[in-house]
Design a protein around this motif. Structure first.
Motif, PDB file in Angstrom:
ATOM      1  N   GLY A 174       0.836  -1.213   0.000  1.00  0.00           N
ATOM      2  CA  GLY A 174       0.000   0.000   0.000  1.00  0.00           C
ATOM      3  C   GLY A 174       0.857   1.242   0.000  1.00  0.00           C
ATOM      4  N   ASN A 175       0.685   2.058  -1.032  1.00  0.00           N
ATOM      5  CA  ASN A 175       1.392   3.344  -1.124  1.00  0.00           C
ATOM      6  C   ASN A 175       0.440   4.435  -0.640  1.00  0.00           C
ATOM      7  OD1 ASN A 175       2.724   5.666  -1.861  1.00  0.00           O
ATOM      8  ND2 ASN A 175       2.448   5.377  -4.076  1.00  0.00           N
ATOM      9  N   TRP A 176       0.714   4.953   0.560  1.00  0.00           N
ATOM     10  CA  TRP A 176      -0.204   5.932   1.167  1.00  0.00           C
ATOM     11  C   TRP A 176      -0.008   7.332   0.583  1.00  0.00           C
ATOM     12  CZ3 TRP A 176      -0.018   4.291   7.103  1.00  0.00           C
ATOM     13  CH2 TRP A 176      -0.531   2.999   7.213  1.00  0.00           C
ATOM     14  N   LYS A 177       0.978   7.504  -0.271  1.00  0.00           N
ATOM     15  CA  LYS A 177       1.283   8.796  -0.918  1.00  0.00           C
ATOM     16  C   LYS A 177       1.327   9.927   0.121  1.00  0.00           C
ATOM     17  CE  LYS A 177      -0.902   7.173  -5.123  1.00  0.00           C
ATOM     18  NZ  LYS A 177      -1.123   7.484  -6.507  1.00  0.00           N
ATOM     19  N   MET A 178       0.933  11.165  -0.256  1.00  0.00           N
ATOM     20  CA  MET A 178       1.029  12.300   0.675  1.00  0.00           C
ATOM     21  C   MET A 178      -0.331  12.509   1.351  1.00  0.00           C
ATOM     22  SD  MET A 178       2.682  16.055  -0.054  1.00  0.00           S
ATOM     23  CE  MET A 178       1.206  16.851  -0.674  1.00  0.00           C
TER      24      MET A 178
ATOM     25  N   GLY B  17      11.215   5.225  -8.167  1.00  0.00           N
ATOM     26  CA  GLY B  17      10.757   5.459  -9.535  1.00  0.00           C
ATOM     27  C   GLY B  17       9.253   5.496  -9.711  1.00  0.00           C
ATOM     28  N   HIS B  18       8.514   5.776  -8.624  1.00  0.00           N
ATOM     29  CA  HIS B  18       7.061   5.919  -8.800  1.00  0.00           C
ATOM     30  C   HIS B  18       6.798   6.971  -9.873  1.00  0.00           C
ATOM     31  CE1 HIS B  18       2.877   6.837  -8.060  1.00  0.00           C
ATOM     32  NE2 HIS B  18       2.788   5.661  -7.481  1.00  0.00           N
ATOM     33  N   SER B  19       5.760   6.779 -10.657  1.00  0.00           N
ATOM     34  CA  SER B  19       5.523   7.692 -11.793  1.00  0.00           C
ATOM     35  C   SER B  19       5.320   9.136 -11.337  1.00  0.00           C
ATOM     36  CB  SER B  19       4.324   7.230 -12.618  1.00  0.00           C
ATOM     37  OG  SER B  19       3.159   7.336 -11.863  1.00  0.00           O
ATOM     38  N   GLU B  20       4.797   9.314 -10.118  1.00  0.00           N
ATOM     39  CA  GLU B  20       4.636  10.701  -9.648  1.00  0.00           C
ATOM     40  C   GLU B  20       5.997  11.341  -9.401  1.00  0.00           C
ATOM     41  OE1 GLU B  20       1.854   9.633  -6.576  1.00  0.00           O
ATOM     42  OE2 GLU B  20       0.411   9.132  -8.145  1.00  0.00           O
ATOM     43  N   ARG B  21       6.982  10.555  -9.047  1.00  0.00           N
ATOM     44  CA  ARG B  21       8.329  11.107  -8.871  1.00  0.00           C
ATOM     45  C   ARG B  21       9.017  11.297 -10.230  1.00  0.00           C
ATOM     46  NH1 ARG B  21       9.345  12.464  -4.075  1.00  0.00           N
ATOM     47  NH2 ARG B  21      11.332  13.165  -4.880  1.00  0.00           N
TER      48      ARG B  21
ATOM     49  N   TRP C 242      -1.499   5.933 -16.972  1.00  0.00           N
ATOM     50  CA  TRP C 242      -2.899   6.264 -17.256  1.00  0.00           C
ATOM     51  C   TRP C 242      -3.874   5.544 -16.340  1.00  0.00           C
ATOM     52  CZ3 TRP C 242      -5.188   1.690 -18.766  1.00  0.00           C
ATOM     53  CH2 TRP C 242      -4.331   0.706 -19.265  1.00  0.00           C
ATOM     54  N   ALA C 243      -3.404   4.591 -15.570  1.00  0.00           N
ATOM     55  CA  ALA C 243      -4.292   3.844 -14.666  1.00  0.00           C
ATOM     56  C   ALA C 243      -4.102   4.257 -13.207  1.00  0.00           C
ATOM     57  CB  ALA C 243      -4.036   2.342 -14.821  1.00  0.00           C
ATOM     58  N   ILE C 244      -3.129   5.131 -12.938  1.00  0.00           N
ATOM     59  CA  ILE C 244      -2.835   5.471 -11.543  1.00  0.00           C
ATOM     60  C   ILE C 244      -3.749   6.597 -11.067  1.00  0.00           C
ATOM     61  CG2 ILE C 244      -1.085   6.345  -9.954  1.00  0.00           C
ATOM     62  CD1 ILE C 244       0.984   4.911 -11.535  1.00  0.00           C
ATOM     63  N   GLY C 245      -4.564   6.278 -10.077  1.00  0.00           N
ATOM     64  CA  GLY C 245      -5.444   7.275  -9.472  1.00  0.00           C
ATOM     65  C   GLY C 245      -6.544   7.757 -10.403  1.00  0.00           C
ATOM     66  N   THR C 246      -6.758   7.074 -11.507  1.00  0.00           N
ATOM     67  CA  THR C 246      -7.743   7.531 -12.493  1.00  0.00           C
ATOM     68  C   THR C 246      -9.025   6.713 -12.447  1.00  0.00           C
ATOM     69  OG1 THR C 246      -6.835   5.990 -14.119  1.00  0.00           O
ATOM     70  CG2 THR C 246      -5.945   8.232 -14.135  1.00  0.00           C
TER      71      THR C 246
ATOM     72  N   TYR D  88       1.347  -5.476 -10.141  1.00  0.00           N
ATOM     73  CA  TYR D  88       0.594  -4.548 -10.989  1.00  0.00           C
ATOM     74  C   TYR D  88       0.099  -3.402 -10.106  1.00  0.00           C
ATOM     75  CZ  TYR D  88      -3.092  -2.173 -13.346  1.00  0.00           C
ATOM     76  OH  TYR D  88      -3.852  -1.160 -13.861  1.00  0.00           O
ATOM     77  N   GLY D  89       0.138  -2.189 -10.634  1.00  0.00           N
ATOM     78  CA  GLY D  89      -0.420  -1.041  -9.913  1.00  0.00           C
ATOM     79  C   GLY D  89      -1.197  -0.156 -10.853  1.00  0.00           C
ATOM     80  N   GLY D  90      -2.331   0.336 -10.385  1.00  0.00           N
ATOM     81  CA  GLY D  90      -3.167   1.236 -11.206  1.00  0.00           C
ATOM     82  C   GLY D  90      -4.624   0.925 -10.945  1.00  0.00           C
ATOM     83  N   SER D  91      -5.193   1.659  -9.960  1.00  0.00           N
ATOM     84  CA  SER D  91      -6.611   1.526  -9.617  1.00  0.00           C
ATOM     85  C   SER D  91      -7.014   0.094  -9.262  1.00  0.00           C
ATOM     86  CB  SER D  91      -7.487   2.097 -10.746  1.00  0.00           C
ATOM     87  OG  SER D  91      -7.197   3.472 -10.940  1.00  0.00           O
ATOM     88  N   VAL D  92      -6.133  -0.589  -8.523  1.00  0.00           N
ATOM     89  CA  VAL D  92      -6.511  -1.919  -8.022  1.00  0.00           C
ATOM     90  C   VAL D  92      -7.511  -1.727  -6.889  1.00  0.00           C
ATOM     91  CG1 VAL D  92      -5.694  -4.043  -6.920  1.00  0.00           C
ATOM     92  CG2 VAL D  92      -4.270  -2.907  -8.634  1.00  0.00           C
TER      93      VAL D  92
ATOM     94  N   ALA E 186       0.206  -6.697  -6.066  1.00  0.00           N
ATOM     95  CA  ALA E 186      -0.323  -5.382  -6.423  1.00  0.00           C
ATOM     96  C   ALA E 186       0.350  -4.291  -5.610  1.00  0.00           C
ATOM     97  CB  ALA E 186      -1.832  -5.341  -6.182  1.00  0.00           C
ATOM     98  N   LEU E 187       0.588  -3.156  -6.266  1.00  0.00           N
ATOM     99  CA  LEU E 187       0.977  -1.931  -5.567  1.00  0.00           C
ATOM    100  C   LEU E 187      -0.253  -1.037  -5.619  1.00  0.00           C
ATOM    101  CD1 LEU E 187       3.002  -0.121  -4.139  1.00  0.00           C
ATOM    102  CD2 LEU E 187       3.942   0.531  -6.352  1.00  0.00           C
ATOM    103  N   VAL E 188      -0.767  -0.700  -4.444  1.00  0.00           N
ATOM    104  CA  VAL E 188      -2.090  -0.091  -4.343  1.00  0.00           C
ATOM    105  C   VAL E 188      -1.970   1.313  -3.769  1.00  0.00           C
ATOM    106  CG1 VAL E 188      -4.404  -0.394  -3.391  1.00  0.00           C
ATOM    107  CG2 VAL E 188      -2.965  -2.411  -3.826  1.00  0.00           C
ATOM    108  N   GLY E 189      -2.560   2.297  -4.430  1.00  0.00           N
ATOM    109  CA  GLY E 189      -2.555   3.664  -3.920  1.00  0.00           C
ATOM    110  C   GLY E 189      -3.825   3.933  -3.138  1.00  0.00           C
ATOM    111  N   GLY E 190      -4.780   4.592  -3.787  1.00  0.00           N
ATOM    112  CA  GLY E 190      -6.008   5.057  -3.123  1.00  0.00           C
ATOM    113  C   GLY E 190      -6.685   4.014  -2.253  1.00  0.00           C
ATOM    114  N   ALA E 191      -6.825   2.817  -2.768  1.00  0.00           N
ATOM    115  CA  ALA E 191      -7.573   1.795  -2.027  1.00  0.00           C
ATOM    116  C   ALA E 191      -6.820   1.292  -0.791  1.00  0.00           C
ATOM    117  CB  ALA E 191      -7.916   0.621  -2.948  1.00  0.00           C
TER     118      ALA E 191
HETATM  119  C1  PEP Z   1       0.095   4.024  -6.901  1.00  0.00           C
HETATM  120  O1  PEP Z   1       0.169   5.116  -6.383  1.00  0.00           O
HETATM  121  O2  PEP Z   1       1.113   3.325  -6.965  1.00  0.00           O
HETATM  122  C2  PEP Z   1      -1.192   3.564  -7.416  1.00  0.00           C
HETATM  123  C3  PEP Z   1      -1.223   2.460  -8.102  1.00  0.00           C
HETATM  124  O3  PEP Z   1      -2.290   4.354  -7.161  1.00  0.00           O
HETATM  125  P1  PEP Z   1      -3.845   3.953  -7.356  1.00  0.00           P
HETATM  126  O4  PEP Z   1      -4.025   2.562  -6.808  1.00  0.00           O
HETATM  127  O5  PEP Z   1      -4.602   4.976  -6.581  1.00  0.00           O
HETATM  128  O6  PEP Z   1      -4.125   3.998  -8.827  1.00  0.00           O
END
Ligand code: PEP
Length: 252
Positions: free
Chosen positions: A8-12, A94-98, A168-172, A208-212, A229-234
């Motif tokens: 889980g990537n809790w981001k900022m 190397g997260h895409s936001e960085r 295109w799948a991250i946080g979208t 895999y990461g992107g809106s899981v 999975a690498l998970v952001g929002g969820a």
């Molecule tokens: C992420 O930040 O690595 C990510 C995959 O975000 P989200 O799950 O919100 O798309």
């Protein structure tokens, strides 16, 4: 057989109190002995508190970034050894936001991975194409560059996990289809085989990461080359993150 790995990537997000509560909530809800490796990546300021809250649990602690020097005049940066000092076992590189907001280049990311591994951290190295790159048919070319300019014989893969995260799948809310994810993961594994050898390719875990979400986790992770999975929002919601972990455990 590669063991699934959900992170889980809790981001900022959050603050110390909320981060501690989230860690405690996860501990309380995750079934003991679940056959999935687990980690969370809180912001720097919450690492100590979350580390305390996770003591004795199966959830590992990681940071979202680090610098590539061990110490010195690098205002605002955090060294890999400092992360180890507060209990981190992993770091995201190397997260895409960085890459795309903070301007990190493949050359910098290579140095970061080398420094993190030297400090004893495990690395999740993130790769993935932007929407215009996918639409231009350049997905494999982008992944090729992100792999070959950063990894190589000078970097041992035994403590590295790759996260394929199409930008295109991250946080979208747009998730890659299981077939799209499998295709990219299989390509990454083939390239690792070319760069290293067949054994390294076979043992490498690729998340895999992107809106899981809980609702798509099992199907995505049932693809033969999707190892977690690498998970952001969820990952900020206990029920949802636990559902993803259950999806990983049930994936075939
Ligand atoms: C992420 O930040 O690595 C990510 C995959 O975000 P989200 O799950 O919100 O798309």
């Amino acid at each position: 057989m590669r063991r699934k790995f959900v992170a889980g990537n809790w981001k900022m997000n959050l603050n110390v109190a909320k981060a501690r509560a989230l860690a405690e909530g996860l501990q309380a809800k995750i079934a003991p002995g679940v056959p999935v490796d687990l980690a969370v990546f809180p912001p720097f300021t919450m690492l100590s508190a979350v580390g305390e809250a996770l003591k004795g649990s199966a959830i590992k602690l990681g940071a979202q970034n680090c610098y590539f020097e061990a110490e010195g005049a690098f205002t605002g940066e955090v060294a890999p050894g400092m992360l180890v000092d507060v209990g981190c076992e992993l770091v995201l590189i190397g997260h895409s936001e960085r890459r795309h907001i903070l301007g990190e280049t493949n050359a910098m990311l290579k140095k970061k991975i080398v420094a993190a591994l030297a400090a004893g951290l495990k690395v999740i190295y993130c790769v993935g194409e932007k929407l215009d790159e996918r639409e231009a048919g350049r997905t494999e070319a982008v992944l090729h560059q992100q792999i070959h300019e950063v990894l190589g014989p000078d970097i041992s893969l035994s403590s590295v996990v790759i996260a394929y995260e199409p930008v295109w799948a991250i946080g979208t809310g747009k998730t890659a289809t299981p077939d799209q994810a499998q295709e990219a993961h299989a390509y990454i594994r083939r390239e690792i085989g070319t760069l290293y050898n067949g054994k390294a390719a076979e043992t490498l875990r690729i998340q895999y990461g992107g809106s899981v979400k809980a609702s798509n986790a099992r199907e995505l992770m049932s693809q033969p080359d999707v190892d977690g999975a690498l998970v952001g929002g969820a990952s900020l919601k206990v029920e949802e993150f636990v559902g993803i972990i259950e999806g990983a455990a049930a994936a075939r």
